[in-house]
Scaffold this motif. Structure first.
Motif, PDB file in Angstrom:
ATOM      1  N   ALA B  32       0.807  -1.223   0.000  1.00 56.47           N
ATOM      2  CA  ALA B  32       0.000   0.000   0.000  1.00 56.47           C
ATOM      3  C   ALA B  32       0.843   1.276   0.000  1.00 56.47           C
ATOM      4  N   ARG B  34       3.273   2.621   1.514  1.00 56.11           N
ATOM      5  CA  ARG B  34       4.149   3.101   2.590  1.00 56.11           C
ATOM      6  C   ARG B  34       4.165   2.205   3.824  1.00 56.11           C
ATOM      7  N   TYR B  35       3.421   1.104   3.761  1.00 56.07           N
ATOM      8  CA  TYR B  35       3.315   0.253   4.944  1.00 56.07           C
ATOM      9  C   TYR B  35       4.082  -1.048   4.759  1.00 56.07           C
ATOM     10  N   PHE B 266      -7.752   2.380   6.306  1.00 58.51           N
ATOM     11  CA  PHE B 266      -6.789   3.293   6.930  1.00 58.51           C
ATOM     12  C   PHE B 266      -7.373   4.194   8.017  1.00 58.51           C
ATOM     13  N   TYR B 271      -6.077   4.797  13.117  1.00 57.76           N
ATOM     14  CA  TYR B 271      -5.095   4.877  12.036  1.00 57.76           C
ATOM     15  C   TYR B 271      -4.217   3.635  11.970  1.00 57.76           C
ATOM     16  N   TYR B 273      -0.428   2.674  11.723  1.00 56.54           N
ATOM     17  CA  TYR B 273       0.875   3.303  11.955  1.00 56.54           C
ATOM     18  C   TYR B 273       1.969   2.537  11.232  1.00 56.54           C
ATOM     19  N   VAL B 276       7.824   5.721   9.641  1.00 57.98           N
ATOM     20  CA  VAL B 276       7.756   6.769   8.635  1.00 57.98           C
ATOM     21  C   VAL B 276       9.144   7.309   8.339  1.00 57.98           C
ATOM     22  N   LYS B 277       9.440   7.419   7.068  1.00 62.37           N
ATOM     23  CA  LYS B 277      10.690   8.046   6.675  1.00 62.37           C
ATOM     24  C   LYS B 277      10.401   9.527   6.415  1.00 62.37           C
ATOM     25  N   GLU B 279      10.171  11.921   4.246  1.00 66.58           N
ATOM     26  CA  GLU B 279      10.148  12.250   2.830  1.00 66.58           C
ATOM     27  C   GLU B 279       9.443  13.585   2.593  1.00 66.58           C
ATOM     28  N   MET B 294      -2.499   5.403  -6.301  1.00 65.46           N
ATOM     29  CA  MET B 294      -2.154   5.780  -4.942  1.00 65.46           C
ATOM     30  C   MET B 294      -0.644   6.021  -4.932  1.00 65.46           C
ATOM     31  N   VAL B 295      -0.247   7.199  -4.490  1.00 65.12           N
ATOM     32  CA  VAL B 295       1.165   7.549  -4.583  1.00 65.12           C
ATOM     33  C   VAL B 295       1.652   8.033  -3.215  1.00 65.12           C
ATOM     34  N   SER B 296       2.763   7.489  -2.776  1.00 62.86           N
ATOM     35  CA  SER B 296       3.320   7.867  -1.489  1.00 62.86           C
ATOM     36  C   SER B 296       4.187   9.123  -1.630  1.00 62.86           C
ATOM     37  N   SER B 297       4.807   9.565  -0.536  1.00 63.71           N
ATOM     38  CA  SER B 297       5.546  10.829  -0.587  1.00 63.71           C
ATOM     39  C   SER B 297       6.971  10.642  -1.101  1.00 63.71           C
ATOM     40  N   ARG B 313       9.635   7.796  -2.554  1.00 67.57           N
ATOM     41  CA  ARG B 313      10.858   8.094  -3.287  1.00 67.57           C
ATOM     42  C   ARG B 313      11.049   7.305  -4.589  1.00 67.57           C
TER      43      ARG B 313
END
Lengths: 374, 372
Positions: B32, B34-35, B266, B271, B273, B276-277, B279, B294-297, B313
């Motif tokens: 997903a 970032r998880y 989510f 939430y 958890y 987290v990096k 970014e 769906m796009v992460s940071s 990234r």
């Protein structure tokens, strides 16, 4: 309490109200104003300290400090939760002889004398939490030592037409400052002070004490301390900084600075893994762009859901843009919910505002930045 | 709930996960955007106030340890209780590992016994959901059952839960037998492999099974209790994703493109958890085109994306076309590359002009850290 001696400690002035940011700083201090789709303004200075290896920082707060204090906490996001040193929030306080608000930048440092003394530092770095830039203070310290200076002031070339807004340095060929003019009408140079100073603590201590006794003083570094030191022939060097630097003191410059991040030739570069800007990270899933969504030339962060069109915008976490809405040239702060068929142009929408379906937000003309807080 | 401890057993069957589980446990697979898989059950536990959680790994623990750290992101870095990670003990005589997982629990029996909590939630990591464990726990207590197993009733979704345990439940809600979904039946009660019971009972089950030597797996030992004890089922009716094969992994990622699903997963009961990096936000340039993704940071997107899950990234160059893909962190897809139905593990560089295609049923899986 005795603590380990530190070579250098930083004092970060974060008490400013930033009244020219009007509604943006109605409830929060200027350094806590959101910036760049994730950060708060103060994150840049704190991250610079952390990345420069400076891990003892006093943050001087005054105006509406709640959000700022919450944000800084014990400094964990910046790796500043240390056993010895770390980040300490220094608020105005009462003593046996009474207490008072900080009366200027120099007075704020003077009032926190005891904080600095407990680390017995050689050098004190004075910073402000109002600027967006990336800078390695350790290189400035090297320069300060190399020049055997008593003070070093970071300076930057500003456009000549803007020199009247800054403290301007006149220097000799060696970079030594010979004259300091605060906001001159006719400037002799375009080297502006960035409000970043390194002082030998022993020297600064003496000048702060003298300044405190001077009834006519504004107790300000730019207006009093620096001119007094120059008058006495103290060695002050300029340290020329090249790179992105912006004072986001007005709604327009805050907006511009956000828009700068979207440019192809963006010189701030938030993506450098060797000089990360730290902040609190949102606990949200990645952002989602739907089948009807369109995003171009924009920054998006976690938790955003986009059904409409976003062009040339900076979106903070958790922003929702409804179907058929068009958002252009705008900064949308955290948690803003935008309904359907909304048109927003050249605006800053403040945190958690709900924009109902069908709303049109734009300035009277192309120069106006619309600020929306409800 | 201060009276429940959590035990997450990572002895999970990885054979159908192909290359993405080669160097990591299922629990540590990125999902997903970032998880990691384990974030879901772990967050479900801390979201009801559980603060004593142990993770029993089955080898390959580097990435899981790196991800969990001291449990700070889950608020589990505590002086009292907190997060515990236990690795299987090696046999000092011949450096071998024992068969099965029950010995892992026996080796850590002191920890389980010393824990102050009266109840245990025993779980695995591969079931992805946002479940209110407190509701389930209340049901468990009120029903007076010895053990409660969480399950989901499914209709026509048997393919999503192939090889999962199924519960045979009678009209009183009691579990009378446990079977396996081999893809034959349509209406099934899929076991989520989340068990609630008293801690003392768990200890008894572990000790009995060791002393009798009947089984080497804790799950089997639990299932043997059905005949002797009162074992109930608790029906969960939310979204359930099952990460037990690469096809299911791909399917679950794609299901998250449904906003209703991702909102539930989510946000619904708290939430999720994760580690987290730091970014920056993701940057879309003038040439970017992104649809249903769906796009992460931390990404820089210049190309075209459709129906994708993009991790943090990732860089996607101009005129690159990425469709129906799961792209893990730090991948670089250069100008003009074309990808469809591909799973890129982390840190892969796809050179300009390369085209890779899998199919919706059989996505192409690329191993991490390579240049193509």
């Amino acid at each position: 309490m005795s603590r380990e001696k530190k070579e250098i400690i930083a004092m970060l002035l974060a008490g400013g109200q930033g009244s020219r940011l009007n509604m943006l700083t109605e409830k929060i201090a200027k350094p806590a104003v959101p910036f760049g789709g994730k950060y708060r303004i103060i994150d840049f200075t704190l991250s610079n300290c952390s990345n420069s290896g400076i891990n003892t920082i006093g943050v001087l707060t005054q105006y509406r400090p709640l959000e700022l204090n919450n944000h800084i906490g014990i400094g964990t996001p910046w790796d500043l939760d240390r056993k010895d040193g770390g980040v300490t929030i220094l608020a105005p306080f009462m003593g046996a002889e009474g207490g008072r608000w900080f009366r200027g930048t120099a007075n704020a440092i003077f009032e926190n004398f005891h904080f600095i003394e407990q680390y017995d530092p050689e050098y004190v770095l004075i910073l402000s939490g109002d600027h967006i830039y990336k800078m390695d203070y350790s290189l400035m310290l090297d320069y300060h030592k190399e020049k055997s200076a008593e003070a070093t002031i970071a300076v930057i070339n500003v456009p000549w037409e803007e020199t009247h807004k800054f403290g301007i340095m006149n220097i000799d060929v060696e970079g030594k400052i010979i004259e300091f003019e605060e906001k001159p009408k006719k400037a002799k140079s375009n080297l502006a002070s960035m409000g970043i100073y390194i002082f030998n603590w022993k020297t600064l201590k003496k000048y702060l004490m003298e300044d405190e006794l001077d009834k006519k003083s504004h107790h300000d570094f730019g207006k009093n301390i620096i001119p007094n030191m120059l008058k006495n022939g103290r060695t002050i060097y300029s340290y020329v900084f090249k790179g992105y630097w912006k004072d986001v003191g007005e709604v327009k410059s805050l907006w511009e600075s956000n828009m700068d991040l979207l440019k192809e030739d963006d010189t701030l570069n938030l993506y450098d893994p060797n000089w990360k800007i730290y902040s609190r990270n949102p606990v949200r899933p990645p952002h989602y762009i739907s089948t009807t969504g369109k995003v171009k030339s924009s920054l998006l962060n976690e938790g955003c859901i986009i059904y409409g069109e976003v062009n040339n915008c900076v979106l903070f976490p958790g922003v929702v843009v409804g179907e058929n809405s068009i958002i252009v040239d705008s900064v949308i702060m955290p948690g803003v919910k935008i309904g359907e068929n909304v048109s927003i142009r050249k605006s800053i929408i403040m945190s958690n505002v709900i924009i109902p379906t069908g709303t049109v937000i734009e300035g009277k003309d192309d120069n106006e930045i619309t600020l929306v807080n409800q | 709930m201060h009276d429940i401890m959590g035990i997450i057993n990572l002895g999970e069957d990885e054979t159908a996960m192909r290359d993405i589980a080669k160097s990591r446990a299922i629990a540590a697979i990125p999902i997903a955007g970032r998880y990691r898989v384990i974030d879901f059950i772990l967050s479900n536990m801390v979201n009801i106030g559980m603060h004593n959680v142990s993770i029993f790994t089955q080898g390959k623990s580097r990435s899981i340890v790196e991800h969990l750290g001291h449990g700070k992101e889950w608020d589990l870095d505590r002086k009292k209780d907190g997060l515990f990670i236990f690795n299987p003990y090696i046999n000092p005589l011949d450096s071998s590992f024992h068969k099965g997982d029950i010995k892992n629990f026996k080796d850590q029996l002191d920890y389980i016994k010393c824990s102050k909590q009266k109840y245990v939630i025993l779980s695995r990591s591969y079931m992805i959901c946002n479940v209110n464990l407190l509701d389930a726990f209340r049901y468990h207590k009120d029903s007076g059952a010895d053990i409660t197993i969480l399950y989901k009733k499914i209709k026509d979704e048997k393919d999503k839960f192939i090889n999962c345990d199924t519960l045979n439940i009678n009209e009183n809600g009691r579990v009378i037998s446990i079977g396996k979904n081999i893809g034959k039946e349509n209406n099934l009660n899929i076991s989520m492999e989340m068990y609630m019971l008293k801690k003392d009972l768990l200890i008894e089950i572990i000790e009995n099974s060791i002393s009798k030597g009947e089984t080497v797996y804790l799950k089997e030992a639990m299932h043997q209790q059905i005949r002797k004890l009162n074992v109930n089922g608790y029906a969960f009716d939310g979204y359930l994703g099952c990460i037990n094969s690469i096809e299911n992994y791909y399917r679950v990622n794609m299901e998250l493109l449904d906003v209703e699903v991702s909102k539930e997963l989510f946000y619904k009961n708290g939430y999720i958890y994760t580690n987290v990096k730091d970014e920056p936000p993701t940057k879309y340039t003038e040439t970017a085109s992104v649809v249903n993704s769906m796009v992460s940071s931390g990404c820089i997107i210049e190309g075209n994306i459709e129906r994708c899950i993009i991790s943090r990234r990732v860089k996607i160059g101009k005129n690159a076309v990425v469709m129906d893909c799961v792209i893990m962190q730090k991948c670089i897809i250069e100008d003009g590359a074309v990808l469809q139905h591909v799973i890129l593990d982390k840190n892969i560089e796809i050179s300009s002009g390369v085209a890779l295609r899998g199919s919706s049923k059989k996505p192409l899986v690329m191993m991490k850290n390579q240049k193509i």
